[in-house]
Design an enzyme around this catalytic site. Structure first.
Site, PDB file in Angstrom:
ATOM      1  N   GLN A 139     -13.071 -33.119 -26.079  1.00 19.16           N
ATOM      2  CA  GLN A 139     -12.330 -31.859 -26.033  1.00 19.16           C
ATOM      3  C   GLN A 139     -10.829 -32.090 -25.928  1.00 19.16           C
ATOM      4  OE1 GLN A 139     -13.745 -28.544 -23.448  1.00 19.16           O
ATOM      5  NE2 GLN A 139     -11.671 -28.510 -22.656  1.00 19.16           N
ATOM      6  N   THR A 140     -10.379 -32.718 -24.840  1.00 25.15           N
ATOM      7  CA  THR A 140      -8.932 -32.803 -24.583  1.00 25.15           C
ATOM      8  C   THR A 140      -8.211 -33.650 -25.625  1.00 25.15           C
ATOM      9  OG1 THR A 140      -9.386 -34.630 -23.100  1.00 25.15           O
ATOM     10  CG2 THR A 140      -9.079 -32.473 -22.095  1.00 25.15           C
ATOM     11  N   SER A 146      -5.732 -28.670 -20.017  1.00 25.12           N
ATOM     12  CA  SER A 146      -6.490 -27.538 -19.491  1.00 25.12           C
ATOM     13  C   SER A 146      -6.476 -26.321 -20.428  1.00 25.12           C
ATOM     14  CB  SER A 146      -5.959 -27.157 -18.109  1.00 25.12           C
ATOM     15  OG  SER A 146      -4.558 -27.243 -18.060  1.00 25.12           O
ATOM     16  N   ARG A 310     -12.590 -53.433  15.754  1.00 21.14           N
ATOM     17  CA  ARG A 310     -11.239 -53.975  15.862  1.00 21.14           C
ATOM     18  C   ARG A 310     -10.631 -53.737  17.246  1.00 21.14           C
ATOM     19  NH1 ARG A 310      -5.980 -51.674  12.697  1.00 21.14           N
ATOM     20  NH2 ARG A 310      -4.619 -53.447  13.106  1.00 21.14           N
ATOM     21  N   GLN A 333      -5.855 -42.742  16.716  1.00 26.39           N
ATOM     22  CA  GLN A 333      -6.950 -43.111  15.827  1.00 26.39           C
ATOM     23  C   GLN A 333      -8.018 -42.009  15.836  1.00 26.39           C
ATOM     24  OE1 GLN A 333      -6.398 -45.674  14.082  1.00 26.39           O
ATOM     25  NE2 GLN A 333      -8.278 -46.606  13.341  1.00 26.39           N
ATOM     26  N   ARG A 336      -6.777 -38.923  13.990  1.00 29.33           N
ATOM     27  CA  ARG A 336      -6.786 -39.047  12.534  1.00 29.33           C
ATOM     28  C   ARG A 336      -8.201 -39.019  11.975  1.00 29.33           C
ATOM     29  NH1 ARG A 336      -3.135 -44.034  10.822  1.00 29.33           N
ATOM     30  NH2 ARG A 336      -3.623 -44.835  12.883  1.00 29.33           N
ATOM     31  N   GLY A 404      -3.546 -53.054   7.819  1.00 27.84           N
ATOM     32  CA  GLY A 404      -3.349 -53.906   6.651  1.00 27.84           C
ATOM     33  C   GLY A 404      -4.625 -54.130   5.847  1.00 27.84           C
ATOM     34  N   THR A 425      -7.447 -33.346 -10.533  1.00 27.40           N
ATOM     35  CA  THR A 425      -6.852 -32.876 -11.792  1.00 27.40           C
ATOM     36  C   THR A 425      -7.894 -32.570 -12.873  1.00 27.40           C
ATOM     37  OG1 THR A 425      -6.416 -35.210 -12.308  1.00 27.40           O
ATOM     38  CG2 THR A 425      -4.555 -33.915 -11.543  1.00 27.40           C
ATOM     39  N   GLU A 427     -11.579 -31.115 -14.566  1.00 26.98           N
ATOM     40  CA  GLU A 427     -12.411 -29.900 -14.496  1.00 26.98           C
ATOM     41  C   GLU A 427     -11.640 -28.718 -13.912  1.00 26.98           C
ATOM     42  OE1 GLU A 427     -15.393 -29.461 -15.770  1.00 26.98           O
ATOM     43  OE2 GLU A 427     -15.505 -31.531 -16.448  1.00 26.98           O
TER      44      GLU A 427
END
Lengths: 667, 667
Positions: A139-140, A146, A310, A333, A336, A404, A425, A427
Site C-alpha cells: 500500500q504505502t 497515512s 543488583r 527505582q 520508576r 549501563g 507510527t 497502523e
C-alpha cells in the site's frame, strides 16, 4: 545459600500461577501456551542465543527459517488453524518481531479473503495456504503514508488486451515499506489508482505477481529491493518496488467491492458492507493493545528481576552496614518501575476485555447491527495510541533503570524497544489517530444530544452537563477504587466540553478537529485512561482472595501515578485541589512500600520463559553476571583478529611521526 | 520551481548566519569550525555514506581509521593542540559517537597528567602523545558501576620483588565497559583496591600494560574481549578484561595522590588538592550539556526540514483544495517540534555560559579559592541530568514526528538516539546524580542560614522564606520574560522547602536524601529549569535586532511549554492558578503560529553541514525522496542473492506438503 531472587520470592505469599491465570484469561489458556512453546523449544532451529550478534541478513534468514519450521511442526502435529496461529504468536514471543511470513498469513491471506470474490479466491487461496504463493500487501509509497487518497501508482485498463497496466509514474510513487516485499513475497496485493478511459476511480487492490514461483527471479518490469536497516523489525524485509508498465489480466483486480467489465465499465457492488473492510483495520489496531501489554510486561520482568539481583551503594539508614543495598530498595527505582508494572497489568487486562468486545462486535456486524461500531472505533484508536506510548516509553524507562547493562543488546531491552517503536507510527500514526478518537466521541455526543441515548460503554457522557466536583478527599478516600473512576471521568468530561466549545467556533467539525489537534490528542488520552482505570477495577473484582489484595495495590498505584503525572489537567478540570497533592504522593509512597515485597512475584505472574525473554538480565535464576559474560562469547568480534587497531590506526600514525622526524632531520 | 525548503526560507527575514554566531559564541568560532570541517571532508576516508549499512566490526574500523587520519591531518597542517582537539570534535560530529581513541586523548592522557607524578609522566607522556601507547581507563566492573567503593579488583604489594600483583578475584570483579579496552588499547589505567600487608587501603590507579606494543598480543595473564553490541556507541570497542596475578613494578601506581614506599608503607600526599580530581568529573559532566544541545539540535534540524518538505492529508479549512497540506502546518507537529527547537536553543546557550563559568572556576581553584565549587557541583549535576533527558526524549519525539521514515537508520535519527542514550546512565546515573544536586543545594542553604551569605549564582535562595505568590496574570503578562524567571523560581523554592521539611525528620541528611530520592530528582530539575530559563533570558538580551524577536519567541515558548508540562507542580507551589491554564495554552498556540514561518531558518542557524547530519531526511536541499532511494542502494541485502526465502523457507514447506500428500495417498 539461596539466590537473591529466591529470597525475593519468599517475601510474598501471592501465588504467581494464579496471577498468570488472571492475566492470560484462564488456566487452560496458560497451559496451552506452555504446550505450544514446548513444541518449539526442543528443536535446535529455535535456539536463538546468538540473536543479538547476527547481521541483518542473518536475522532475516533466522526468522524465516523459524517461521517455516513452526509451520512444518504445526502440520506434523496436526494443529488446528487456531492453534497454528497461536503457535506463531508464541514464536513471535522469541523472535521479537514477526517474521515476514507472519504478514503472509496475517495480512495477505486475510486481504485475499476480504477483497477478492469467492471465484478469485478459489484460484489463489490453496496456493497461498501451501505457501507456494507467498504474498505481501503493498500500500504505502515513498511519498505517501497515512493518506491513502494520495497514492500515485496507477492501474490503467487496456481494453485491447483485457488487461490492467500497473505503473509507477514518479519517484514518490515507488512502493516503499511493505514487509516481505524485498526478498520473500512472490505475489503482492498492490494498492493503485484505477484509471478507466482516462477517468480516475480512486485506489483499488490488484493481485500482481512479483517473482517467478520456481526461480524467485523478479518478473519483467518489476524492480525490487530492500529499504535498509531500521531501529527495529530487522527480521522483516521491508522493501521497495516499482512497476514499469506491468500487465496483469483484468480478473486480478479485487472484485469484491467493485467490478470492471470487459468493456471497461465500473460497477460498484452495493451488497458488500464497507464496514467489513473498516472492521479489519479496527481489529489490527486492537491487536496492538495486547502487543503493547506483552512488550511492557517483558521489560518489567527483565528490569525488576535484575533490580532484585543488583546491589549498588550503601544504606544511609544503616551507615555501619558493609553490604551494598539492593537496587530494588531505592525509592527512585520503585517509583520508576512499579507504576510501569501496574500499567503492564492494566494494559494486559484491558487487552482481554477488548478481545471479548471485538468478538461481540464482529457478531453484531455480521447481523447487520452497527450500533457499537462507533464505540469500537473510539476505543481501538484511543487504546492503540495510549498503550503503544505507555509501552514504548516504559520499555525505555526500564532500559535506563538497568543502568549501563541495559545499554547492551544482550539485556534484551534495546531490541524490545526497537521492535515495538514501530507501533507508534504504524497502523495510523498516533497523533493522526487521536483525531479519529475525538471524531468518534463527538459523534457519540451528538447522537446523545439528538436522541438522548448513549451506548452502554459510554454512559458516563450523560454526566457532561454536571460541572460537579467533590470536596477535598481524605488520604483514605484517595485509596478507594470509586474515587479514581470518578476523577478520571471528570477529567475526561472537562476535556470533551472544552473541545465541543472550540469546535463550535469553527467552520466544520473537520476544521475544528484539525485546528485543535493537540486538544484531540489530550482528549483521546483522557478518555482512554478512563477506560483503562475502569477496566482494571472491573477485571480484578471477581479474582480470588489470594491475588486480589496485590491486584488492588497495583490498580490504585496505576490510577494515582497517572493522576500525578497529569496533575495539572486534573486540577484544571476542578476534580483535584492543588492542596491534595501531598496526600496523593504520600499514598503513592505507601503503595510502593506495600508492593515492594511482591515485586518479583508480580512479574513472575506474566509467566515468560527464559527462552522467550532472551535476556541476560531477566533470567529466572538471577545469574545475570554469568549470563552477560557467556553471551559476550557469541560476539563475532571475539572470534576475529583484534589487530585492526594496530594496522589501521596505530601503524599509520607511527609511520607519519617517523616521516615527520625524518623530514625535520633533513632540514 | 523553487524547492519546498526554498519556499520556507523565503518566509523569514531572520539571517541564519547571525543565529549561528549567537549559538556558537562568535563569528570567528563558526568560521574556524567550518575551516576545520573542510580539512576533513575532502579526504575520501571521511566519506560515510555507507555508515548505516556497516556491521559493527566495520563501524569500529571506519571510526578508528577516521580518527587516525584526522590526527595525521592535524600534524601535517601543524594545528595547535587546541585546534587538534576541536578537529576531533568536528570529526565526532560526523561519526556520531567518538572513536575509541578519543578516549585515549580525552581520558587516558588526561588521567595520566592528573594521577601520576611528573616523574611518572616523563616516562609515558611522549609515548602516549605519539600514540605508541594507546590507553584506556578501566574503572567499572561487571558487578560494580556507579559505586566506586565497591570495586573488587585487587593490587597487592609484593615486597619481595617490589611489584604489585593485579588480580581479578571474582566473576563480578571483571573489568567491563571500559571503551577502547576490547581491541584498541595497549595500556590501561586500572582502578583496583590497594592491599598492603593484608590491609585494604581502598581504590587506587595503576598503569598496566595490556598488549605488546609491536604484536598487539595480550600480555600474559591478561584476558581481553568485547562485551557485545549496544543500542549505540558501536564505534567504540567497550571491553572486558580479567587479570590473573599480573605483576607490575611498584612505580606504576599513580603516585600523585598517595605513595607506596619500597617497604610497603602508605603515604598520603597531602599537598595535592582532592578538588582537582573532583573538578575533572565536574568538567566531564559539563561537557554533556554541549553534547546534549548538539544532539537535540541535529534531531530538530532533520525533522523540521523534512516536515517542511513532506505533505500529507488535506486541509479541512480549504475543503476544495486538491493539494496535500504541508506537515509543518499541522498543530500537533508544531506542538511537538517547536518546544524542542526552543529547548535546543536553551541548552546550547546555557552550554556557552557553562563553558565560561567552568573556565572561571578552574582559575579560582588554581588560586585555592573553592567558594564556587558547590555551585559548580549543583549546576553540573543538575544540567547533566536535565539536558541529557530533554535531548534523548526529544530526539525520540523527533524520530516519531518523521512518521515511518524516521524508523529507517538512513534518516540519521535512530543512530543519533542510540549514541546519545548513554548520557543518561553514564558519568553518574541520572537518578543518583540528582541526589548530588540536592545535597549541594542543601549545603548552600545551610551556609546561608548560618552565615547569611549566598554565592552570586544562587541569590534567589534568599527568597525561600517568602511564600509569596502573584495575583492571576493577564494573557500579556504571561508573555513577559520576568514572569517566567519568577514562577520557575517559586516552583524551585517550594520544592526546596519541601525537601528541607522532609530531611529534618530523618536521622541524617544522607538518610533524608536517600529516603526522598524522588523528591531530589524533582528538586534537581526544578532548580535546573530555573537555570536554563534564566540563562536563556540573559543570553539573548545583548543580541542584535535582526535575531532578537525570533529568539524572544523561542525563549517564551520554552518557558511556557515547560510550565505546561509540569503544570501540577507550579499550581501546587501556588504560583500558577488552575484557571490560568487556558490563557497559557492560548499563548502557546499563538507562539507556535508566530514561530512557524521562521522554523526552517531557525534550524539553519545551527549551521550543520549535510556531511555532519548524514541524514536522508535532513538534507539542506530537501531532496529527501531521492536521498532515501539512493541510500538504500548501499544496503548489503541489495547486493546479495535474494534466493534465501526460496531455499530456506519456501522449499522446506513445499517439500513437507509434498511428503504429507504422499503419505496420505499411501494410506
Amino acid at each position: 545459600m539461596p539466590s537473591p531472587l529466591d529470597v525475593e520470592r519468599r517475601k510474598s505469599r501471592v501465588p504467581p500461577r494464579e496471577l498468570a491465570y488472571v492475566l492470560h484469561q484462564s488456566q487452560s489458556y496458560v497451559e496451552k501456551l506452555e504446550r505450544l512453546e514446548r513444541l518449539l523449544v526442543h528443536d535446535p532451529v529455535f535456539n536463538h542465543k546468538k540473536m543479538y550478534y547476527l547481521t541483518r541478513g542473518e536475522q532475516y534468514k533466522r526468522a524465516t527459517q523459524m517461521a517455516g519450521r513452526a509451520e512444518i511442526i504445526a502440520r506434523r502435529t496436526n494443529l488446528s488453524e487456531e492453534d497454528t496461529a497461536l503457535l506463531h504468536v508464541v514464536l513471535q514471543g522469541f523472535t521479537g518481531c514477526p517474521s515476514s511470513t507472519a504478514l503472509h498469513t496475517g495480512m495477505f491471506i486475510k486481504n485475499l479473503g476480504l477483497l477478492f470474490t469467492e471465484e478469485q479466491q478459489a484460484k489463489w487461496m490453496k496456493m497461498a495456504k501451501q505457501w507456494r504463493m507467498v504474498g505481501c500487501y503493498a500500500q504505502t509509497e515513498l511519498g505517501h503514508g497515512s493518506n491513502v487518497r494520495g497514492l500515485e501508482t496507477t492501474a490503467t485498463y487496456v481494453p485491447a488486451t483485457d488487461e490492467f497496466e500497473i505503473h509507477s509514474p514518479t519517484l514518490t510513487s515507488m512502493k516503499w515499506w511493505p514487509g516481505a516485499l524485498a526478498r520473500t513475497a512472490n505475489f503482492g496485493v498492490v494498492y493503485a489508482r484505477l484509471l478507466l478511459g482516462g477517468k480516475d476511480y480512486g485506489v483499488h487492490n490488484f493481485m500482481v505477481q512479483l517473482r517467478d514461483l520456481e526461480t524467485h527471479d523478479a518478473m519483467a518490469g518489476v524492480t525490487l529491493g530492500d529499504i535498509g536497516p531500521k531501529i527495529g523489525f530487522n527480521n522483516v524485509d521491508n522493501g521497495y518496488c516499482t512497476f514499469d508498465h506491468v500487465r496483469i489480466p483484468r480478473d486480478q483486480m479485487g472484485m469484491r467491492v467493485a467490478t470492471v467489465t470487459r468493456q471497461g465499465a465500473y460497477l460498484k457492488n452495493s451488497d458488500v458492507p464497507q464496514e467489513v473492510l473498516y472492521f479489519t483495520m479496527l481489529q489490527t489496531r486492537m491487536s496492538y493493545i495486547r502487543s503493547s501489554g506483552l512488550a511492557l510486561a517483558k521489560a518489567c520482568t527483565i528490569t525488576i528481576r535484575y533490580s532484585g539481583v543488583r546491589r549498588q551503594g550503601y544504606d544511609a539508614n544503616h551507615p555501619d552496614s558493609k553490604e551494598e543495598l539492593g537496587v530494588l530498595d531505592y525509592q527512585t527505582q520503585q517509583y520508576r518501575l512499579f507504576p510501569l508494572l501496574a500499567a503492564a497489568y492494566a494494559i494486559t487486562l484491558t487487552g482481554n476485555q477488548v478481545d471479548a468486545f471485538s468478538l461481540q462486535l464482529a457478531n453484531q456486524i455480521k447481523r447487520g447491527d452497527l450500533s457499537m461500531l462507533v464505540v469500537g472505533h473510539a476505543m481501538s484508536c484511543g487504546l492503540k495510541v495510549l498503550t503503544s506510548e505507555i509501552a514504548c516509553n516504559g520499555i525505555e524507562t526500564c532500559r535506563r533503570a538497568c543502568g549501563g547493562h541495559g545499554y547492551l543488546l544482550s539485556s534484551g531491552l534495546p531490541v524490545l524497544l526497537g521492535d515495538n517503536l514501530q507501533m507508534v507510527t504504524a497502523e495510523g500514526e498516533n497523533f493522526v489517530l487521536c483525531q479519529q478518537t475525538a471524531r468518534a466521541l463527538l459523534k457519540v455526543h451528538g447522537q446523545f444530544q439528538s436522541s438522548g441515548r448513549l451506548p452502554s460503554a459510554m454512559q458516563f457522557i450523560a454526566n457532561i452537563g454536571k460541572a460537579s466536583r467533590a470536596q477535598p478527599r481524605s488520604k483514605n478516600q484517595w485509596l478507594e477504587l470509586d474515587t479514581y473512576v470518578d476523577v478520571f471521568q471528570q477529567r475526561f468530561l472537562h476535556s470533551l466540553r472544552g473541545l465541543l466549545g472550540k469546535v463550535s467556533l469553527e467552520s466544520s467539525i473537520a476544521a475544528g478537529i484539525q485546528n485543535n489537534s493537540m486538544h484531540c490528542y489530550k482528549l483521546s488520552n483522557a478518555y482512554t485512561f478512563l477506560v483503562l482505570v475502569n477496566n482494571f477495577v472491573e477485571a480484578i473484582r471477581p479474582t480470588s482472595t489470594k491475588v486480589l489484595p496485590a491486584l488492588q495495590l497495583l490498580c490504585t498505584l496505576f490510577a494515582l501515578t497517572q493522576l500525578e503525572a497529569a496533575a495539572g489537567e486534573f486540577m484544571e478540570s476542578g476534580c483535584v485541589f492543588p492542596s491534595e497533592m501531598p496526600i496523593i504522593r504520600a499514598n503513592i509512597e505507601d503503595l510502593l512500600k506495600l508492593i515492594r515485597p511482591h515485586a518479583v512475584t508480580l512479574v513472575d505472574g506474566f509467566n515468560f520463559s527464559d527462552h522467550t525473554l532472551n535476556s541476560t538480565l531477566g533470567r529466572y535464576d538471577g545469574n545475570v553476571y554469568e549470563a552477560l559474560y557467556e553471551s559476550a562469547q557469541h560476539d563475532p568480534l571475539n572470534h576475529s583478529s583484534d589487530k585492526v587497531a594496530l594496522h589501521e590506526l596505530l601503524r599509520p600514525i607511527r609511520d607519519e611521526i617517523a616521516r615527520e622526524s625524518a623530514s625535520k632531520s633533513r632540514l
